[in-house]
Motif scaffolding. Structure first.
Motif, mmCIF file in Angstrom:
data_model
loop_
_atom_site.group_PDB
_atom_site.id
_atom_site.type_symbol
_atom_site.label_atom_id
_atom_site.label_comp_id
_atom_site.label_asym_id
_atom_site.label_seq_id
_atom_site.Cartn_x
_atom_site.Cartn_y
_atom_site.Cartn_z
ATOM 1 N N VAL A 64 1.087 -1.242 -0.129
ATOM 2 C CA VAL A 64 -0.123 -0.058 0.142
ATOM 3 C C VAL A 64 0.888 1.381 0.035
ATOM 4 C CG1 VAL A 64 -1.658 1.216 1.278
ATOM 5 C CG2 VAL A 64 -1.915 -0.938 1.089
ATOM 6 N N LEU A 65 0.750 2.074 -1.099
ATOM 7 C CA LEU A 65 1.186 3.308 -1.199
ATOM 8 C C LEU A 65 0.296 4.611 -1.003
ATOM 9 C CD1 LEU A 65 4.385 2.398 -3.436
ATOM 10 C CD2 LEU A 65 4.417 2.652 -1.052
ATOM 11 N N THR A 66 0.783 5.826 -1.200
ATOM 12 C CA THR A 66 -0.119 6.919 -1.268
ATOM 13 C C THR A 66 0.453 7.781 -2.503
ATOM 14 O OG1 THR A 66 1.199 8.298 0.247
ATOM 15 C CG2 THR A 66 -0.609 6.986 1.097
ATOM 16 N N ARG A 67 -0.399 8.446 -3.139
ATOM 17 C CA ARG A 67 -0.238 9.579 -4.009
ATOM 18 C C ARG A 67 -0.829 10.773 -3.631
ATOM 19 N NH1 ARG A 67 -2.136 7.728 -8.678
ATOM 20 N NH2 ARG A 67 -0.238 6.761 -9.469
ATOM 21 N N GLN A 68 0.252 11.812 -3.603
ATOM 22 C CA GLN A 68 -0.400 13.104 -3.054
ATOM 23 C C GLN A 68 0.498 14.372 -3.595
ATOM 24 O OE1 GLN A 68 0.143 14.087 1.140
ATOM 25 N NE2 GLN A 68 1.310 12.289 1.511
ATOM 26 N N PHE A 69 0.188 15.551 -3.530
ATOM 27 C CA PHE A 69 0.873 16.576 -4.250
ATOM 28 C C PHE A 69 1.851 16.874 -3.061
ATOM 29 C CE2 PHE A 69 1.298 21.240 -4.737
ATOM 30 C CZ PHE A 69 1.900 21.200 -6.132
ATOM 31 N N CYS A 70 2.966 17.213 -3.645
ATOM 32 C CA CYS A 70 4.187 17.656 -2.848
ATOM 33 C C CYS A 70 4.722 19.024 -3.612
ATOM 34 C CB CYS A 70 5.243 16.627 -2.827
ATOM 35 S SG CYS A 70 6.793 17.107 -1.808
ATOM 36 N N PHE A 71 4.464 19.979 -2.992
ATOM 37 C CA PHE A 71 5.021 21.303 -3.623
ATOM 38 C C PHE A 71 6.418 21.589 -4.034
ATOM 39 C CE2 PHE A 71 5.882 25.831 -3.460
ATOM 40 C CZ PHE A 71 5.441 26.198 -4.637
ATOM 41 N N PRO A 72 7.400 21.071 -2.817
ATOM 42 C CA PRO A 72 8.732 21.238 -2.950
ATOM 43 C C PRO A 72 9.218 20.455 -4.276
ATOM 44 C CG PRO A 72 8.531 21.031 -0.746
ATOM 45 C CD PRO A 72 7.096 20.801 -1.435
ATOM 46 N N LEU A 82 3.494 12.761 -5.922
ATOM 47 C CA LEU A 82 4.489 11.976 -5.582
ATOM 48 C C LEU A 82 3.886 10.497 -4.946
ATOM 49 C CD1 LEU A 82 7.438 13.644 -3.637
ATOM 50 C CD2 LEU A 82 7.275 12.778 -6.101
ATOM 51 N N VAL A 83 4.246 9.404 -5.454
ATOM 52 C CA VAL A 83 3.841 8.207 -5.044
ATOM 53 C C VAL A 83 4.899 7.684 -3.834
ATOM 54 C CG1 VAL A 83 3.716 5.537 -5.139
ATOM 55 C CG2 VAL A 83 2.960 7.454 -7.152
ATOM 56 N N GLU A 84 4.301 7.642 -2.520
ATOM 57 C CA GLU A 84 5.109 7.564 -1.255
ATOM 58 C C GLU A 84 4.469 6.239 -0.433
ATOM 59 O OE1 GLU A 84 5.960 11.532 0.722
ATOM 60 O OE2 GLU A 84 4.195 12.081 -0.573
ATOM 61 N N ALA A 85 5.461 5.893 0.469
ATOM 62 C CA ALA A 85 5.164 5.142 1.773
ATOM 63 C C ALA A 85 4.619 6.075 2.622
ATOM 64 C CB ALA A 85 6.274 4.576 2.123
ATOM 65 N N CYS A 86 3.658 5.754 3.509
ATOM 66 C CA CYS A 86 3.065 6.816 4.522
ATOM 67 C C CYS A 86 4.107 7.219 5.550
ATOM 68 C CB CYS A 86 2.168 5.836 5.579
ATOM 69 S SG CYS A 86 0.627 5.317 4.735
ATOM 70 N N ALA A 167 5.383 -1.935 -8.172
ATOM 71 C CA ALA A 167 5.968 -0.849 -7.415
ATOM 72 C C ALA A 167 7.607 -0.914 -7.786
ATOM 73 C CB ALA A 167 5.950 -1.233 -6.065
ATOM 74 N N MET A 168 8.154 -1.967 -7.731
ATOM 75 C CA MET A 168 9.456 -1.953 -8.090
ATOM 76 C C MET A 168 9.946 -1.533 -9.588
ATOM 77 S SD MET A 168 11.234 -2.768 -5.464
ATOM 78 C CE MET A 168 12.797 -3.257 -5.761
ATOM 79 N N ASP A 169 8.984 -1.843 -10.479
ATOM 80 C CA ASP A 169 8.898 -1.436 -11.942
ATOM 81 C C ASP A 169 8.763 0.023 -12.019
ATOM 82 O OD1 ASP A 169 9.585 -3.906 -12.808
ATOM 83 O OD2 ASP A 169 7.577 -4.237 -13.409
ATOM 84 N N MET A 170 7.873 0.580 -10.953
ATOM 85 C CA MET A 170 7.900 1.925 -11.189
ATOM 86 C C MET A 170 8.885 2.716 -10.484
ATOM 87 S SD MET A 170 3.864 2.065 -9.292
ATOM 88 C CE MET A 170 3.519 3.856 -9.232
ATOM 89 N N VAL A 171 9.668 2.306 -9.947
ATOM 90 C CA VAL A 171 11.235 2.807 -9.459
ATOM 91 C C VAL A 171 11.850 2.733 -10.434
ATOM 92 C CG1 VAL A 171 13.011 2.592 -7.893
ATOM 93 C CG2 VAL A 171 10.856 2.010 -6.993
ATOM 94 N N SER A 172 12.108 1.629 -11.172
ATOM 95 C CA SER A 172 13.006 1.597 -12.525
ATOM 96 C C SER A 172 12.343 2.581 -13.544
ATOM 97 C CB SER A 172 12.834 0.190 -13.149
ATOM 98 O OG SER A 172 13.371 -0.608 -12.205
ATOM 99 N N ARG A 173 11.202 2.807 -13.743
ATOM 100 C CA ARG A 173 10.787 3.753 -14.731
ATOM 101 C C ARG A 173 10.755 5.366 -14.230
ATOM 102 N NH1 ARG A 173 6.428 -0.372 -15.120
ATOM 103 N NH2 ARG A 173 4.896 1.206 -14.045
ATOM 104 N N GLY A 174 11.099 5.681 -13.080
ATOM 105 C CA GLY A 174 10.940 6.864 -12.509
ATOM 106 C C GLY A 174 9.903 7.323 -12.067
ATOM 107 N N GLU A 175 8.913 6.754 -11.713
ATOM 108 C CA GLU A 175 7.528 6.816 -11.438
ATOM 109 C C GLU A 175 7.356 7.126 -9.837
ATOM 110 O OE1 GLU A 175 4.665 4.476 -13.060
ATOM 111 O OE2 GLU A 175 5.608 4.388 -15.169
ATOM 112 N N ILE A 176 8.429 6.261 -9.200
ATOM 113 C CA ILE A 176 8.395 6.546 -7.666
ATOM 114 C C ILE A 176 9.842 7.169 -7.621
ATOM 115 C CG2 ILE A 176 8.538 5.460 -5.596
ATOM 116 C CD1 ILE A 176 6.812 3.018 -6.410
ATOM 117 N N VAL A 177 10.027 8.325 -7.171
ATOM 118 C CA VAL A 177 11.021 8.879 -7.004
ATOM 119 C C VAL A 177 11.451 9.534 -5.575
ATOM 120 C CG1 VAL A 177 11.166 9.709 -9.510
ATOM 121 C CG2 VAL A 177 9.986 11.045 -7.681
ATOM 122 N N ASP A 178 10.425 9.109 -4.719
ATOM 123 C CA ASP A 178 10.756 9.567 -3.279
ATOM 124 C C ASP A 178 11.716 8.691 -2.511
ATOM 125 O OD1 ASP A 178 9.932 10.733 -0.871
ATOM 126 O OD2 ASP A 178 9.178 8.474 -0.401
#
Length: 195
Positions: A64-72, A82-86, A167-178
């Motif tokens: 389970v991950l989350t997606r939310q807006f991160c202004f910085p 950003l797709v993130e862990a809680c 989720a691991m593929d999303m890291v490789s594709r640059g979709e998870i960058v947190d």
């Protein structure tokens, strides 16, 4: 070996901002390895310590991950979603207490036992924050609400339940960058979802 505390002499500290969190400018002398003293200046941003957690389900190989807006991230050229862990700041609670509350606020899952896996400074060149990293198993019986965060804190969180391999593929594709999320997923690859 000389204790580090004996190698640092604070000369002056100024508070540059105390709006959201505390930004300080400090002038100090640091004793180098050769015994000489060097004057240095640093800015530090103190926002307190935090905790982060990866929810996982071993039987279905899901997380389970989350997606939310991160202004910085947005002002640094990212689209900001950003797709993130809680995660959340401790706010005077223990890391275990805070992460349980944060997981329920963000994802709607009410979990009991959490497992601490490590601690890390995420940007020690300028940010004082230390993060406590946790993992916890979940199942459908832990779902207490829809989650989504607290509107009064500006949160508008989408809850994502996705296959671990995706989720691991999303890291490789640059979709998870947190960074914290990548670290927790790598931990899960090594210790939870081993083949």
């Amino acid at each position: 070996m000389i204790p580090t505390a004996d190698r640092v002499r604070v000369i002056d500290t100024q508070i540059l901002s105390n709006d959201w969190y505390v930004l300080k400018k400090t002038v100090f002398d640091f004793q180098r390895a050769d015994g000489s003293w060097q004057r240095q200046r640093r800015e530090t941003y103190d926002r307190g310590n935090g905790a982060t957690l990866l929810l996982y389900q071993l039987a279905t190989r899901r997380v389970v991950l989350t997606r939310q807006f991160c202004f910085p991230a947005f002002v640094n050229g990212h689209h900001g979603m950003l797709v993130e862990a809680c995660a959340g700041l401790l706010d005077q609670a223990t890391p275990e207490e805070r992460i349980r509350a944060e997981v329920e606020e963000e994802t709607g899952y009410r979990i009991g036992q959490v497992q601490k896996v490590f601690e890390a400074f995420m940007s020690p060149g300028s940010v004082t924050e230390k993060l406590y990293f946790f993992v916890a198993a979940y199942d459908a019986s832990h779902k207490a609400s829809d989650g989504g965060g607290l509107a009064e804190e500006g949160e508008d969180i989408e809850v994502l339940e996705i296959p671990f391999d995706e989720a691991m593929d999303m890291v490789s594709r640059g979709e998870i960058v947190d960074g914290k999320t990548i670290m927790l997923l790598q931990h899960a690859a090594l210790h939870i979802f081993k083949h």
